[in-house]
Design an enzyme around this catalytic site. Structure first.
Site, short mmCIF file in Angstrom:
data_model
loop_
_atom_site.label_atom_id
_atom_site.label_comp_id
_atom_site.label_asym_id
_atom_site.label_seq_id
_atom_site.Cartn_x
_atom_site.Cartn_y
_atom_site.Cartn_z
N ASP A 62 0.84 -1.18 0.00
CA ASP A 62 0.00 0.00 0.00
C ASP A 62 0.87 1.23 0.00
OD1 ASP A 62 -2.34 1.32 -0.21
OD2 ASP A 62 -3.19 0.56 1.65
N THR A 63 0.35 2.26 -0.61
CA THR A 63 1.03 3.52 -0.82
C THR A 63 -0.06 4.57 -0.87
OG1 THR A 63 2.77 2.41 -2.08
CG2 THR A 63 2.58 4.76 -2.43
N THR A 64 0.31 5.82 -0.95
CA THR A 64 -0.69 6.86 -1.21
C THR A 64 -0.10 7.86 -2.20
OG1 THR A 64 -2.31 8.31 -0.17
CG2 THR A 64 -0.05 8.45 0.65
#
Length: 569
Positions: free
Chosen positions: A372-374
């Protein structure tokens, strides 16, 4: 009615879940409404794009903790219009000095203290502000402090991701935030983090030294020592973010800029160089032919990444050769328009490289992640822009919060390779190969006065460069708005042995959203693609984009696949 062409819902050329948002004084897109509001608040208060990016970067650690936090990594692509410049603030952390392949011979853990690398994004945010910011640092961090104290409701998306994260709900300092009554937070329940507010105040008052030389570094190192970790004060004191020049290529006459190694940005540029050999407009939007070409281009670019990409301070990366148009012309001959390639090997970009100073040609050959990343993007009233990505690596990173600080620690160590000779082999003090890749598109070379046309990006580990390719093709080959491009049916492909998360094992697999249609699924399957149909909006990633119109207005859109929001002034 006969003779009247009806518009599609919320779209112009094709369906969109929501209309593009238009503003004249600024635009912000992030993966959470409250971080978008933090950014737009700073723009409305006279801040520039960098000020807003700092506000967003800190706010995301509160609002979207599954993907981000100041104990994470990231890249910021910064365009200052008046200077005709683009720079990359590389905030990716390093492996601890005690981290060796021998130390991790039994495998790399995906959670807990031994999965934590030296955090880098805090330094990048502060360095970007010091170089380009207009408002005081404390003003930029204040919205995030308020979110820590007032609380943020747990979203349905966050609730689903948190369900399987055992340490998040059992480790005491983590459970105090994510399961305060002994039960994991439910959708709509308020999540507060007063310790993180104190951490943010320390940084607002004392800058980077509070994190890398002062009480925050001390707290993380002490916690590491108490729990069997290997982080030291020397790791933090030695760390420095890096300023880098972007890399670029052209696509349909436009200049596309990306982050250089250790980012995977070159993969997107290689993909574009390859699909430019095909008339994508004639092949048709979301047609089997168009998707097949993009998947095959993606395979070739990923094979090169596996062979050559590592920290350029430690290995020679033939970036000039990888991005050469002649190299793409050679490689594109491997694409069979009627048949999916079963095995793809890396090429020889060194033949297209101007220099090879050491004579060394790393390329060890080839050997579903939960990452996950943003992503966020912002443009201000002066035309300055920031396209940024931050990541804890896996969902909620290591799942452990450093006591008294409120900070979730990353689990970026799980991106290392241990194979002898691999370009991304673990070494002390080395930066790992990253999937994050910020993107900007200009109507010409920026140093020659080219005007910004598009900022875009997405979280999603190895699918990032795939989704960015789909966005750029949709916009520039098919004329879609950013909303239509982001909301279009999506596909993603996983390649044998090339996923980023340790142990990097996988089998070829491809998913496509059901909205692509049965005819497309049947055609692609017939060409040999191992395609699986998923829900209409289950294709993964969560793109955001801002486009600058021919009239100078800003057109912004976010992705309904997560919690994102586009706001404009």
């Amino acid at each position: 009615m006969e003779g009247i062409e009806m518009e599609t819902p919320a779209g112009i050329k094709t369906e969109a879940w929501a209309p593009v948002r238009m503003g004249a004084q600024g635009a912000v897109v992030t993966n959470h409404p409250l971080s978008s509001m933090a950014g737009i608040r700073i723009l409305a208060g006279g801040g520039n794009a960098v000020d807003a990016a700092v506000a967003i970067g800190f706010a995301l650690g509160v609002a979207e903790p599954q993907g981000s936090g100041i104990a994470a990594d990231g890249f910021m692509m910064i365009h200052m219009k008046e200077d005709r410049s683009i720079s990359i603030a590389n905030g990716t952390g390093t492996a601890p000095l005690a981290a060796t392949p021998e130390r991790f011979a039994g495998g790399i853990e995906t959670s807990g203290i031994l999965s934590v690398s030296v955090p880098g994004i805090c330094d990048a945010l502060l360095a970007a502000h010091a170089r380009h910011g207009r408002l005081p640092l404390a003003d930029c961090i204040q919205p995030a402090i308020e979110l820590c104290l007032e609380g943020v409701p747990q979203t349905y998306f966050q609730y689903k991701l948190a369900e399987s994260q055992h340490l998040l709900h059992s480790f005491p300092a983590s459970a105090a935030i994510f399961a305060p009554d002994g039960v994991p937070l439910q959708p709509g329940q308020i999540r507060r983090n007063p310790d993180l507010a104190k951490t943010y105040k320390l940084i607002a008052e004392h800058g980077r030294d509070a994190f890398y030389k002062g009480p925050l570094a001390d707290a993380i190192v002490a916690f590491s020592e108490q729990t069997g970790g290997i982080l030291t004060k020397e790791d933090f004191a030695n760390y420095r973010m890096g300023w880098q020049e972007p890399i670029s290529t052209t696509y349909r006459g436009r200049s596309v800029y990306e982050a250089p190694p250790n980012s995977s940005g070159h993969v997107l540029l290689q993909e574009l160089n390859l699909i430019e050999h095909f008339d994508m407009a004639r092949l048709g939007l979301n047609s089997a032919d168009a998707i097949h070409v993009m998947v095959e281009a993606k395979k070739l670019a990923f094979a090169d990444r596996e062979a050559f990409l590592g920290d350029p301070d430690f290995v020679n990366v033939p970036i000039e050769g990888l991005l050469a148009k002649d190299y793409a012309a050679e490689r594109v001959r491997l694409i069979d328009i009627q048949r999916a390639a079963e095995k793809v090997m890396h090429g020889d970009p060194w033949e297209y490289q101007a220099g090879d100073p050491d004579g060394a040609r790393p390329g060890a050959g080839l050997r579903e992640t939960q990452s996950d990343t943003t992503h966020y993007c912002v443009i201000d009233r002066w035309g300055n822009a920031v396209d940024g990505l931050q990541s804890l690596s896996g969902h909620f990173g290591s799942q452990i919060v450093c006591p008294s600080t409120g900070m979730l620690l990353n689990n970026r160590m799980n991106y290392w390779h241990l194979d002898e000779g691999h370009a991304n082999r673990l070494q002390p003090g080395k930066r790992v190969r990253h999937t994050m890749n910020p993107v900007m598109v200009f109507d010409g070379a920026v140093e020659e006065g080219g005007a910004l046309n598009l900022c875009c990006g997405t979280p999603g580990a190895d699918v990032q460069v795939q989704v960015n390719m789909q966005l750029i093709s949709s916009i520039y080959d098919h004329g879609l708005t950013v909303a239509e491009a982001i909301h279009a049916p999506r596909w993603t492909h996983i390649q044998t042995g090339m996923t980023s998360q340790f142990p990097h094992t996988s089998v070829d697999g491809m998913i496509g959203e059901s909205r692509l249609g049965d005819a497309v699924f049947g055609d692609l399957t017939g060409r040999g693609h191992p395609l699986k149909k998923v829900g209409g909006w289950a294709g993964g990633a969560s793109a955001g984009a801002i486009q600058v119109s021919a009239f100078g207005s800003y057109l912004a859109a976010s992705d309904p696949r997560r919690d994102g929001l586009a706001l404009v002034l």
